[in-house]
Design an enzyme around this catalytic site. Sequence first.
Site, mmCIF file in Angstrom:
data_model
loop_
_atom_site.group_PDB
_atom_site.id
_atom_site.type_symbol
_atom_site.label_atom_id
_atom_site.label_comp_id
_atom_site.label_asym_id
_atom_site.label_seq_id
_atom_site.Cartn_x
_atom_site.Cartn_y
_atom_site.Cartn_z
ATOM 1 N N TYR A 127 0.850 -1.190 0.000
ATOM 2 C CA TYR A 127 0.000 0.000 0.000
ATOM 3 C C TYR A 127 0.882 1.234 0.000
ATOM 4 O O TYR A 127 1.844 1.321 0.770
ATOM 5 C CB TYR A 127 -0.896 0.009 1.244
ATOM 6 C CG TYR A 127 -1.791 1.236 1.361
ATOM 7 C CD1 TYR A 127 -2.833 1.454 0.454
ATOM 8 C CD2 TYR A 127 -1.603 2.164 2.387
ATOM 9 C CE1 TYR A 127 -3.659 2.564 0.575
ATOM 10 C CE2 TYR A 127 -2.441 3.274 2.507
ATOM 11 C CZ TYR A 127 -3.467 3.471 1.598
ATOM 12 O OH TYR A 127 -4.284 4.567 1.722
ATOM 13 N N LYS A 168 4.338 8.794 8.926
ATOM 14 C CA LYS A 168 4.173 8.156 10.238
ATOM 15 C C LYS A 168 5.190 8.643 11.288
ATOM 16 O O LYS A 168 5.032 9.737 11.797
ATOM 17 C CB LYS A 168 4.120 6.644 10.062
ATOM 18 C CG LYS A 168 2.893 6.289 9.191
ATOM 19 C CD LYS A 168 2.511 4.847 9.070
ATOM 20 C CE LYS A 168 1.162 4.789 8.370
ATOM 21 N NZ LYS A 168 1.090 3.926 7.211
ATOM 22 N N ASP A 216 9.187 2.863 -0.341
ATOM 23 C CA ASP A 216 8.144 3.450 0.495
ATOM 24 C C ASP A 216 8.449 3.053 1.938
ATOM 25 O O ASP A 216 8.129 1.949 2.372
ATOM 26 C CB ASP A 216 6.765 2.933 0.059
ATOM 27 C CG ASP A 216 5.649 3.506 0.923
ATOM 28 O OD1 ASP A 216 5.953 4.094 1.976
ATOM 29 O OD2 ASP A 216 4.476 3.364 0.545
HETATM 30 C C1 PLP Z 1 0.409 4.473 5.881
HETATM 31 C C2 PLP Z 1 1.137 4.234 4.631
HETATM 32 C C3 PLP Z 1 1.026 5.085 3.528
HETATM 33 C C4 PLP Z 1 0.022 6.207 3.462
HETATM 34 O O1 PLP Z 1 0.250 7.203 4.394
HETATM 35 P P1 PLP Z 1 -0.964 8.169 4.813
HETATM 36 O O2 PLP Z 1 -0.315 9.168 5.698
HETATM 37 O O3 PLP Z 1 -1.976 7.307 5.482
HETATM 38 O O4 PLP Z 1 -1.490 8.774 3.555
HETATM 39 C C5 PLP Z 1 1.840 4.866 2.435
HETATM 40 N N1 PLP Z 1 2.711 3.846 2.427
HETATM 41 C C6 PLP Z 1 2.839 2.994 3.451
HETATM 42 C C7 PLP Z 1 3.843 1.899 3.381
HETATM 43 C C8 PLP Z 1 2.051 3.148 4.576
HETATM 44 O O5 PLP Z 1 2.151 2.258 5.580
#
Ligand code: PLP
Length: 426
Positions: A143, A266, A238
């Site tokens: 994701y 995060k 990511d």
């Molecule tokens: C949480 C997450 C996102 C998205 O971040 P948001 O701040 O919720 O838009 C993208 N990539 C990874 C791996 C994530 O865990």
Amino acid sequence: MTSRNQQLFEQSQKVIPGGVNSPVRAFKSVGGYPVFFQRGQGAYFWDVDGKSYIDYVGSWGPLILGHAHPEVIRTVQATAEKGLTFGAPTEAELEIAELICKLIPSIEQIRLVSSGTEAGMSAIRLARGFTGRNKIIKFEGCYHGHDDALLVKAGSGALTFGNPSSAGVPQEIAGHTIVLDYNDSYRLEETFDKLGNEIAAVIVEPVAGNMNLIAPKAEFLTTLRTLCTQHDSVLIFDEVMTGFRVGLDCAQGLYQIKPDLTILGKVIGGGMPMAAFGGRREIMQYLAPVGAVYQAGTLSGNPVAVAAGLATLKLIQETGFYENLTNKTRQLTEGLTVSAQKHGIDFCAQSIGGMFGLYFSKHIPASFAEVMACDKDAFNRFFHSMLIKGVYFAPSAFEAGFVSSMHDSSEINETLSAAESIFADW
Ligand SMILES: *Cc1c(COP(=O)(O)O)cnc(C)c1O
């Protein structure tokens, strides 16, 4: 008697779709009502009925220092008193940019944004602008936020609902996204052989955390790096979840792979809305105002968010921080495994730094298909039984869990004895 939780959920559904502002909060995957929270402190948070829980979600990753860490809160308060936003540069933005560039050597330049979604979307546009190519590769179950180009067989909430792609994404956009299997180097090589000179970027979670936790095979990450270099494609890590979660040098340090671009979120916002993307200077120079790739944000680099991030990044640099976090997380996963297996339950678990995966399965899964084969009903039963006992795991079998520095042996032991009594009656 209905609880305040239930009342709030009933009411919320009238004015908020599904009663929640982000789908996976709705408990659709595990069933029942979501819990409404009113306050948190350290490893614990309290719902609106006054019940306390040991928290293994940590707001889905940011709360590596637990809830309401006094130093973070103090910094946030002091900063807020001086004004919430200026829409103009501040010294603290320079400070956090320099700090992140120092901690993550592959990042030579960085830009701050407000969410991981924004960071992922911007990194893809930048990679396309830099390479002049359109196609991107992503992996099923990973994701990267809910940008159109990335919401193709995505993980997390989208996966949980068994509806991997989203309505409203034009085929013309999704058609540029090639979806491959995580940890499958063979298909990756095949794809690059065929389409290598059309691929702008490969985006990957270096440890997958949005389909439960899947560890990368070393050879998978090496292959990714080699192929992207050979074909002049941009390798995007990511690290929104793994960044400063698996270690101080992030997943790229742990696995010794240097991506071209990294996206963060995060933990770097310490609980406030902040994220970032950065990497090779040569690529970052394509961004406006110096380059032709447009990207902007009214609240980007927001002073209060930056203050929370700086305070968090300062505390995680303390000696032994990750060693402690890693040990405690392992204590949890090993304890759960011993307890479940003692009672003959098909269960296993693993952790990397401060993140962990729990699997109702004989073996630790290494692919999307293997994760899907885990016993989801068993997880849901475990989840609800633990919830009753005051332990809050992610309300889905397809999410990684998180331990904070405020989880001490006493919280871990309390969790293990709650699990032991559940497994004993399984
Ligand atoms: C949480 C997450 C996102 C998205 O971040 P948001 O701040 O919720 O838009 C993208 N990539 C990874 C791996 C994530 O865990």
